[in-house]
Design an enzyme around this catalytic site. Structure first.
Site, short mmCIF file in Angstrom:
data_model
loop_
_atom_site.label_atom_id
_atom_site.label_comp_id
_atom_site.label_asym_id
_atom_site.label_seq_id
_atom_site.Cartn_x
_atom_site.Cartn_y
_atom_site.Cartn_z
CB CYS A 1 -3.15 8.49 -0.26
SG CYS A 1 -4.61 7.42 0.66
CE LYS B 1 -3.10 2.86 0.27
NZ LYS B 1 -4.50 3.05 0.79
#
Length: 390
Positions: free
Chosen positions: A239, A185
């Protein structure tokens, strides 16, 4: 998504106002298709509470910021949530951490908490990391159609969680170990950050020698193995602007490229500030209050302002004692900053220089209204003459 698929779901949060709002059927942010999904979930019996529930499966989805000084993950919210789960969970419960965490965080922060409370991992409690992979503005589609990763100690538990997510996820669900899931991720968002940084550095090079970066990228991308992204005013969101720092914090001697990319992207608001100064000097404008910034959201057509380039730009201006800049964003309904306008026409009437930071459809559909302004277009959406670019 789970509730709509017929799974019994209880949402838990310490925020009383959030729980109260959801319990009354009121959403707290805008997202394409979310209202219909919410209605379907409510009809399926979803409930909201501030009390942690005794059950067999938990999903922890809490903020994971980084510590400014060290750039390492700040795990306090994950640790607090896991501890609250451990206070009530059934024996053999599965705890799924969805929050994005740095590689090794489960080992470093979560396992010790579980063992400290006397639980046997793999027997009393099962650990899983299943990071989300979505983008604001298109969340619902991506929840259904994006691939998922499930990291688990025990492949059997991994398959059980895979089956749970397959209740709504139509794409491939990969089962792997926890550290691989953690790293994958962070790597995904770091890859995107590095590629954005390349485009932004190109923009700076071209600006320094009076070249058209957009034309150069357009031509270069005709090569079959080249796909350069578009430059922009900075990187926002929860993110891309955050996750690469986890690697820099944990591997400071090994992340030269990643650190440089972060610095380039974080420097773009200052680059925008320099371009504003160029325009003011060229047109002999000295009144800062004649500058209007369009866009508070970090990306187009959403109301998400986390790590927004505009907020970074306003911070830079504040450091340089540049007060009074006007701000407008059609998606932000509450006042967030000083001199924020709620009406677009009122906003335009007060400014001479328009700085486009966020390419909402709203501004694309109203370019005729701004043609008489001096425009700094950081998103390359204006095609008429005399517009300034990055």
């Amino acid at each position: 998504m789970f509730a709509k698929s017929g799974i019994e779901v209880i949402g838990t949060d310490l925020n009383d106002k959030l729980v109260d709002s959801l319990s009354k059927g009121k959403l707290t942010f805008e997202e394409n298709g979310l209202e219909d999904l919410f209605i379907a979930a409510v009809e399926s019996g979803i409930k909201f509470t501030t009390e942690y529930q005794k059950t067999d499966t938990y999903i922890v989805a809490v903020p994971t910021p980084y510590i400014n000084s060290s750039k390492k993950l700040d795990p306090k919210y994950v640790i607090a949530a896991v501890n609250r789960v451990l206070d009530v969970c059934e024996k053999g419960a599965v705890i799924i951490v969805e929050s994005t965490i740095s590689p090794g965080s489960i080992d470093k922060y979560v396992r010790p908490e579980i063992e400290r409370k006397g639980f046997a991992i793999g027997k009393d409690v099962h650990l899983v990391h299943a990071p989300e992979r979505i983008i604001p503005g298109n969340m619902i589609y991506e929840l259904e159609h994006n691939s998922r990763t499930v990291g688990a100690d025990d492949p059997t538990i991994g398959e059980k969680v895979k089956e749970l997510y397959s209740s709504f996820c139509k794409s491939e669900i990969v089962v792997t170990d926890i550290r691989s899931a953690e790293m994958s991720k962070v790597v995904e968002n770091t890859y995107r950050d590095v590629n954005i940084a390349f485009a932004n550095e190109l923009a700076k090079i071209c600006r320094a020698d009076n070249m058209d970066v957009y034309e150069i990228i357009r031509i270069s991308n005709k090569h079959p193995r080249v796909n350069i992204l578009q430059p922009g005013p900075g990187v926002g969101g929860h993110c891309i602007s955050v996750d690469p720092w986890f690697l820099v914090g944990d591997y400071p001697d090994l992340t030269n490229l990643i650190l440089t990319a972060r610095k380039i992207n974080d420097s773009m608001p200052s680059h925008v500030l320099g371009r504003i100064r160029d325009i003011m000097r060229e047109h002999d404008i000295t009144d800062i209050t004649k500058i209007g910034i369009y866009g508070l959201a970090y990306k187009e057509n959403v109301d998400d302002t986390r790590e927004s380039p505009t907020l970074q730009l306003l911070e830079k201006m504040d450091e340089h004692l540049a007060f009074g800049v006007k701000v407008y964003d059609p998606f932000i309904k509450e006042r967030m900053v000083e001199h924020q306008f709620m009406n677009f026409e009122d906003f335009l009437n007060e400014i001479e220089i328009l700085v486009i930071i966020t390419a909402h459809d709203h501004i694309k559909n109203n370019l005729e209204l701004v043609k008489d302004k001096l425009i700094l277009d950081t998103k390359n959406i204006c095609s008429f003459e005399g517009v300034y670019k990055l």
